[in-house]
Write a protein that holds these residues in place. Structure first.
Motif, PDB file in Angstrom:
ATOM      1  N   ILE A 297       1.037  -1.068  -0.093  1.00 62.89           N
ATOM      2  CA  ILE A 297       0.059  -0.261   0.082  1.00 62.89           C
ATOM      3  C   ILE A 297       0.891   1.173   0.079  1.00 62.89           C
ATOM      4  N   THR A 298       2.132   1.197  -0.449  1.00 58.82           N
ATOM      5  CA  THR A 298       2.981   2.357  -0.602  1.00 58.82           C
ATOM      6  C   THR A 298       2.062   3.512  -1.452  1.00 58.82           C
ATOM      7  N   PRO A 299       2.187   4.744  -0.917  1.00 56.31           N
ATOM      8  CA  PRO A 299       1.600   5.672  -1.713  1.00 56.31           C
ATOM      9  C   PRO A 299       2.562   5.791  -3.083  1.00 56.31           C
ATOM     10  N   LYS A 300       1.683   6.243  -3.956  1.00 61.09           N
ATOM     11  CA  LYS A 300       2.360   6.344  -5.241  1.00 61.09           C
ATOM     12  C   LYS A 300       1.174   7.442  -6.167  1.00 61.09           C
ATOM     13  N   ASP A 301       2.021   8.115  -7.330  1.00 65.59           N
ATOM     14  CA  ASP A 301       1.220   8.763  -8.056  1.00 65.59           C
ATOM     15  C   ASP A 301       1.585   8.145  -9.538  1.00 65.59           C
ATOM     16  N   SER A 302       2.531   8.910 -10.269  1.00 69.01           N
ATOM     17  CA  SER A 302       3.046   8.049 -11.425  1.00 69.01           C
ATOM     18  C   SER A 302       4.054   7.186 -11.070  1.00 69.01           C
ATOM     19  N   ALA A 303       4.556   7.111  -9.744  1.00 66.52           N
ATOM     20  CA  ALA A 303       5.413   5.991  -9.293  1.00 66.52           C
ATOM     21  C   ALA A 303       5.338   5.882  -7.907  1.00 66.52           C
ATOM     22  N   TYR A 304       5.690   4.762  -7.422  1.00 66.55           N
ATOM     23  CA  TYR A 304       5.679   4.643  -5.831  1.00 66.55           C
ATOM     24  C   TYR A 304       6.880   5.707  -5.401  1.00 66.55           C
ATOM     25  N   PHE A 305       6.425   6.337  -4.019  1.00 67.53           N
ATOM     26  CA  PHE A 305       7.182   7.024  -3.316  1.00 67.53           C
ATOM     27  C   PHE A 305       8.300   6.097  -2.792  1.00 67.53           C
TER      28      PHE A 305
END
Length: 681
Positions: A297-305
């Motif tokens: 459940i790692t935060p991501k937008d275009s890619a994982y943080f």
């Protein structure tokens, strides 16, 4: 820590004056902190889930504190710790009793202080008083070590207050069945141990799961143990801690940092290192306890943080669950410098990102989504009356917690103090600096100008200029960070300071040395040419016309009589004296003094150009010894008057620490007087 040494020195000084003038009544003193507010790393914030308004914090070098919700300030709980036990101010874990909100436990110890003494502090009155259990022979804590941001590795069984577990760095897990009075090792947990007390964290956290009931002896059956190792970062016990087995499926290349549990979902933050620094990657996973299923459940937008790429080279630190809504989560990165912290004075800085989820981690809201122009009208941080914090950011955010009684309120720790937002649901939450009463600076130098301000130099955050020591004061501007010392010219109120600056606004970051000079008792500062030695020790003669300068780690002393335009090397110093403090005479601009490591008193009579040995303060044949750090204090307006504490570097000897006392010279070091009434100074 150095503050305590200054207090001891001042106290013995006043005692000596009394002994010299027996007819005078001793002066009464009121002791307290010179207020700065914050200034050091708050390792963890621990709110009580059973009592409204009860919150604790622990720090890496400054002890533990309890929040006074009425007064809006932190109450120190460990100021009674003596100088000999100063290592106990390094707090590595803090546990509350879920069944008795009055009960508090603290794991304390620092590897390089107090011979590594490690104690469990126990309190039944909110930390107003403690008794202690010495566990040094079992394991050693290191409150200022790597991984101090993880936690908590000390925990009370929520179903049996007599049972506690305590994780260690290098010796595995320990259990107490009598409220922390005695401790025994838990068999089979040696695999969790690191090899270094300073750089390995060992066990990161202990977390109880009451949902599976109790053992026959009354303890919680299911216990999770997070470990800062790869692989083997998560273990579980289903027999009340009698044995632990590895939980399969956890990330194999990351270390467990913190965890939170609700309704069968265990949320865990992971990082590539124990933190709070030297962390480049990380992730957040959900473990469903009933099915043993893992979900990234790692935060991501275009890619994982947390992938290690530019802007994402960080780990994850704190995670917390809203007690009123198990799908409402708050999460922080650690060692991230991507989020924009904007101040109303148009200053900004980069720090950790804070995320919020309202769907159990399926999606995340980045509370610091982008860098925007800071025109002063859109701040997201608030100094809250503090005079120096502006321009800084939340960083090293290894712990973040909901207020269990008001989920709009969230606490976050930082390398400079503690922050709180009162409305996490806002479009752009405001993070207020909540560090009043918290004093965790490392004082490195101090000057009390007669009839003028008190001027300080501290680690990390420069120092300040005070006319009211009970209120925080603005940090020296321009800022340089750690200020090792202050050069002071008492005849005209001149000052000088030097440092090393790393500018992260450019990519790659740029680094440079600076030196600043003041002619108005440290109110304003003028930049001098680039110094010869960079960050380090600075000294001014009595009228500020000569600067002596040595690198923080170096043995060459340089001299300038044209405000840093040119430099020459000081002569007459050897390996025993070149790294010692240089003390200017407060009246004669041509004279400087040094006390070297062998007790030789050295004098310069040519404005610091050269030094010669004059006499020796110790006499081994008559038993007059010294263990000084070369610290001496002059008397304002008195030529050649110096007070010399002789126990700054105490040695452990048969019968206890060395006791050499205090010496005085009134003729510039030609003769000395010792005071039998002063045993230690």
């Amino acid at each position: 820590m150095k503050r305590s040494k200054l207090v001891i020195f001042t106290a013995c000084l006043s005692l000596t004056v009394f002994q010299k003038s027996p007819e005078a009544a001793p002066e009464k003193y009121t002791w307290g902190n010179v207020s700065f507010e914050g200034g050091g790393f708050v390792s963890s914030v621990i709110p009580s889930k059973t009592q409204l308004g009860l919150v604790y914090i622990r720090t890496d070098v400054g002890g533990a504190y309890r929040w006074d919700s009425t007064g809006g300030r932190w109450i120190p709980l460990m100021d009674a710790v003596s100088q000999l036990d100063v290592g106990l101010l390094g707090t590595e874990a803090l546990a509350l009793d879920p069944q008795d909100s009055r009960r508090l436990y603290i794991l304390a110890g620092t590897e390089y202080f107090s011979k590594g003494k490690t104690m469990i502090f126990r309190s039944s009155d909110y930390g107003n008083t403690f008794d202690t259990v010495n566990v040094t022979s079992l394991f050693q804590a290191h409150g200022n070590g790597m991984g101090r941001n993880t936690g908590e590795k000390l925990a009370v069984d929520p179903q049996n207050s007599a049972i506690l577990f305590c994780g260690s760095r290098t010796k595995g897990l320990f259990k107490s069945s009598d409220t922390g009075k005695t401790w025994t090792p838990v068999a089979g947990t040696a695999s969790t141990a690191g090899s270094s007390i300073t750089s390995d964290n060992g066990i990161s956290f202990i977390l109880f799961d009451p949902s599976n009931g109790k053992t026959a002896s009354g303890g919680t059956k299911t216990i999770y143990m997070g470990v800062a190792k790869t692989p083997g970062n998560l273990y579980v016990s289903n027999d009340g801690g009698e044995s632990f087995t590895t939980v399969a499926g956890a990330p194999t290349n990351l270390m467990a940092m913190r965890a939170a549990l609700a309704q069968g979902n265990l949320y865990i933050t992971f990082s590539s290192g124990p933190g709070p620094h030297n962390v480049s990657t990380g992730a957040v996973w959900k473990y469903t306890t009933a099915s043993s299923e893992w979900t990234n459940i790692t935060p991501k937008d275009s890619a994982y943080f947390g992938t290690g790429s530019p802007g994402r080279a960080h780990g994850f630190g704190g995670i917390s669950i809203d007690p009123k809504d198990p799908r409402h989560l708050i999460l922080s990165t650690i060692n991230c410098y991507s989020a924009q912290y904007r101040w109303s004075n148009k200053k900004d800085n980069a720090g950790d990102i804070i995320f919020e989820s309202t769907d159990g981690g399926t999606t995340w809201r980045n509370l610091f989504p982008a860098w925007i122009t800071n025109d002063g009208t859109n701040p997201n941080v608030d100094a809250n009356g503090n005079a120096w914090i502006d321009g800084n950011a939340i960083h090293w955010a290894g712990s973040i917690e909901f207020d269990p009684f008001n989920p709009k309120v969230v606490w976050a720790v930082s390398g400079n103090g503690v922050f709180r937002t009162d409305d996490i649901s806002a479009t752009s939450p405001i993070w207020k600096f909540q560090s009043r009463g918290l004093e965790e600076t490392v004082p490195l130098d101090i000057v009390s100008v007669p009839g003028g301000p008190l001027v300080t130099a501290i680690g990390d955050y420069d120092g300040a200029r005070y006319f009211n020591i009970y209120k925080s004061a603005p940090a020296h501007e321009p800022r340089i960070g750690t200020t090792v010392s202050l050069g002071y010219g008492p005849l005209n109120g001149t000052f000088v300071r030097a440092g090393h600056i790393t500018d992260y606004s450019s990519n790659p970051a740029t680094e440079f040395d600076v030196m600043y000079y003041s002619t108005d008792t440290a109110k304003t500062w003028t930049k001098l040419p680039t110094p010869k030695a960079g960050k380090g020790y600075t000294v001014l003669n009595a009228d500020g016309s000569v600067i002596l300068h040595r690198a923080e780690v170096g043995n060459i002393v340089y001299r300038s009589d044209d405000k840093g335009a040119t430099w020459t090397t000081v002569t007459g110093l050897d390996g025993q004296s070149s790294t010692c403090r240089i003390i200017p005479d407060p009246v004669d601009k041509n004279i400087f003094y040094i006390l070297d490591q062998q007790g030789w008193f050295m004098v310069s009579s040519d404005g610091g150009a050269s030094f010669t040995k004059q006499t020796r303060i110790n006499d081994d044949q008559t038993g007059l010894y010294q263990n000084s750090s070369s610290l001496m204090r002059t008397v304002p307006g008195k030529k050649g008057h110096l007070w010399i504490p002789l126990d700054q570097n105490q040695l452990w000897q048969l019968g206890g620490y060395s006791r050499n006392g205090l010496a005085l010279t009134e003729d510039g070091g030609k003769t000395f007087v010792r005071f039998p009434a002063v045993n230690v100074c």
